[in-house]
Design an enzyme around this catalytic site. Structure first.
Site, PDB file in Angstrom:
ATOM      1  CD  GLN A  68       2.883  -2.849   0.125  1.00  0.00           C
ATOM      2  OE1 GLN A  68       1.694  -2.738  -0.083  1.00  0.00           O
ATOM      3  NE2 GLN A  68       3.743  -3.154  -0.819  1.00  0.00           N
ATOM      4  CG  HIS A  69       5.593   2.171   0.346  1.00  0.00           C
ATOM      5  ND1 HIS A  69       5.805   1.412  -0.787  1.00  0.00           N
ATOM      6  CD2 HIS A  69       4.294   2.546   0.310  1.00  0.00           C
ATOM      7  CE1 HIS A  69       4.676   1.337  -1.471  1.00  0.00           C
ATOM      8  NE2 HIS A  69       3.750   2.010  -0.831  1.00  0.00           N
ATOM      9  CG  ASP A 224       0.058  -3.097   4.550  1.00  0.00           C
ATOM     10  OD1 ASP A 224       0.382  -3.039   3.340  1.00  0.00           O
ATOM     11  OD2 ASP A 224      -0.097  -2.077   5.252  1.00  0.00           O
TER      12      ASP A 224
END
Length: 465
Positions: A68-69, A224
């Site tokens: 992520q991110h 995830d």
């Protein structure tokens, strides 16, 4: 019928091919990713192609779950303008602080998107890029997340192809609200100094993004953690602690979170519900570093630590080896506290490494349970969960039953289950069998409370928290 799930993590790309009805894994493969906190997005695509070579014959649908991110910034021709900034890149810590102030404080962000920006979040990386590399920022036409980029590449990756994302991954950007289901483009503009790049279309949980050039259906994919929750099939009362490169603690909820302290991220999950989540930067690598410091192989750490005692004879490790996200200490370093002539021994240091890692995750669990309701059980996953002593110590420190599922690639399995769901077009995901699980109840006279109390005193002493 076969489906495939991709786990594009920080360290590698893992692919499983499963029977769509049962979830049974029929084949799998993996490929490495480059190290670092800033890496070429093209390297993930090369790894996916390498891992999938000869693997997708007969596969009807595929989905990607990604770290992520991460910020993937593309120009108008679809090429990255720079290496992607990963979730664990902390250079944007001060940018995050500035953004919190500019919108009116933590509560304003919690109300807007359910997240208070930290260095990890995409919105903070946009501000860093705008301020430190403005010429590159001017070239940015699209902003994607790692899973979005791979899903787009699977579909052909042409400039005229609209990128897609899903609720789970979009909710980690800090400019898409899980509560409202909408982008806050004003926050993108605020972060990117007036620039408004194109953002991916947000798909529903079982919606198709499109097809590969070879005709394989491409499902929405997700982040995830949302994929792991789907792969595990977690239920009400379950909390999950994942001990991977980072540590996460999360649970499934029917309501969106909005925590003004910034500890709890108000994420969406991959089913249409919500996934309040607390993340730490330091987890399994704490054990790797401890083993390296002691000059032993990682596999030997358990045997050495078993020679110690609960509480590590008074040693306490604050495991902030790469800074920390929760608590918000991006510039912190680790601390080994309480050394004496009698406890300055390898066995106690090894035990302190395990206890310190788990105390940090226990604090994360506490952030999730603000109403004081303890989880029915804590599901322990990730690479470090395979260490039997880690699971035993976790039951002490969490003071809860710890369930350790059979080691599997749960992120990739969750992505595969999502792909099967998109094919079936049913209201609920397919009912795959849950994994075999070993449960460890807490000991009757658990030493965990005293270990955590000493950890808390040490943390306050060193960091005045």
């Amino acid at each position: 019928m076969l489906v495939a799930g991709v786990d594009s993590s920080t360290q590698s790309c893992k692919i499983v091919v499963c029977d769509a009805d049962t979830g049974k894994v029929v084949r799998h493969n993996r490929a490495r990713h480059p190290d670092g906190t800033s890496v070429p997005a093209e390297a993930w695509w090369r790894a996916l192609r390498e891992a999938s070579e000869g693997l997708l014959d007969g596969v009807a649908a595929i989905a990607v779950a990604g770290q992520q991110h991460g910020l993937v910034a593309l120009d108008a021709d679809g090429y990255p303008v720079r290496d992607a900034l990963l979730w664990n890149d902390t250079r944007s810590a001060h940018a995050a602080d500035d953004l919190v102030t500019e919108l009116g404080g933590p509560q304003a962000w919690a109300d807007a998107v359910g997240i208070v920006p930290r260095a990890a979040h995409t919105v903070s990386k946009l501000r860093w890029l705008a301020d430190h590399e403005p010429d590159l920022a001017n070239r940015v036409a699209r902003v994607l997340l790692p899973h979005d980029y791979l899903t787009w590449q699977l579909r052909g990756g042409t400039p005229g192809l609209t990128p897609t994302t899903d609720r789970g991954d979009a909710s980690g950007t800090a400019y898409w609200s899980a509560a409202t289901g909408r982008y806050r483009t004003d926050l993108v503009s605020l972060a990117f100094r007036g620039r408004t790049p194109e953002l991916p279309r947000v798909l529903g949980p079982a919606e198709l993004a499109g097809h590969t050039p070879q005709g394989i259906a491409v499902a929405a994919g997700t982040g995830d953690n949302a994929a792991a929750a789907l792969g595990l099939g977690i239920g009400v009362g379950d909390a999950v602690v994942s001990l991977g490169t980072s540590g996460t603690a999360y649970t499934r909820s029917e309501t969106a979170a909005a925590d003004a302290t910034g500890a709890v991220n108000g994420f969406a999950d991959a089913t249409g519900a919500y996934l309040p989540l607390v993340c730490t930067l330091n987890a399994a690598r704490v054990l790797e570093a401890t083993a390296a410091m002691l000059g032993i192989e990682h596999a030997e750490l358990e045997a050495v630590a078993r020679q110690s005692v609960p509480g590590a004879a008074g040693l306490t490790l604050l495991p902030y080896l790469t800074g920390e996200r929760t608590p918000n200490l991006p510039d912190a370093t680790g601390t080994l506290h309480g050394l004496t002539l009698t406890n300055m021994l390898p066995r106690h240091v090894a035990r302190a490494g395990i206890e310190g890692m788990l105390c940090n995750l226990a604090d994360a669990l506490d952030q999730l349970n603000t109403d004081g309701t303890a989880p029915r059980r804590v599901v322990l996953i990730g690479g470090a969960a395979a260490n039997p002593l880690v699971a035993e110590v976790a039951s002490e420190i969490f003071d809860a039953t710890v369930a350790v599922p059979e080691p599997r690639e749960y992120v990739a399995l969750g992505a595969a289950r999502q792909a099967a769901w998109a094919l079936a077009a049913t209201p609920e995901p397919p009912a795959w069998d849950p994994p075999p699980t070993r449960e460890i109840p807490p000991p009757p006279a658990s030493p965990g409370r005293e270990i955590r109390a000493r950890y808390g005193r040490t943390r306050r002493l060193v960091h005045r928290l």
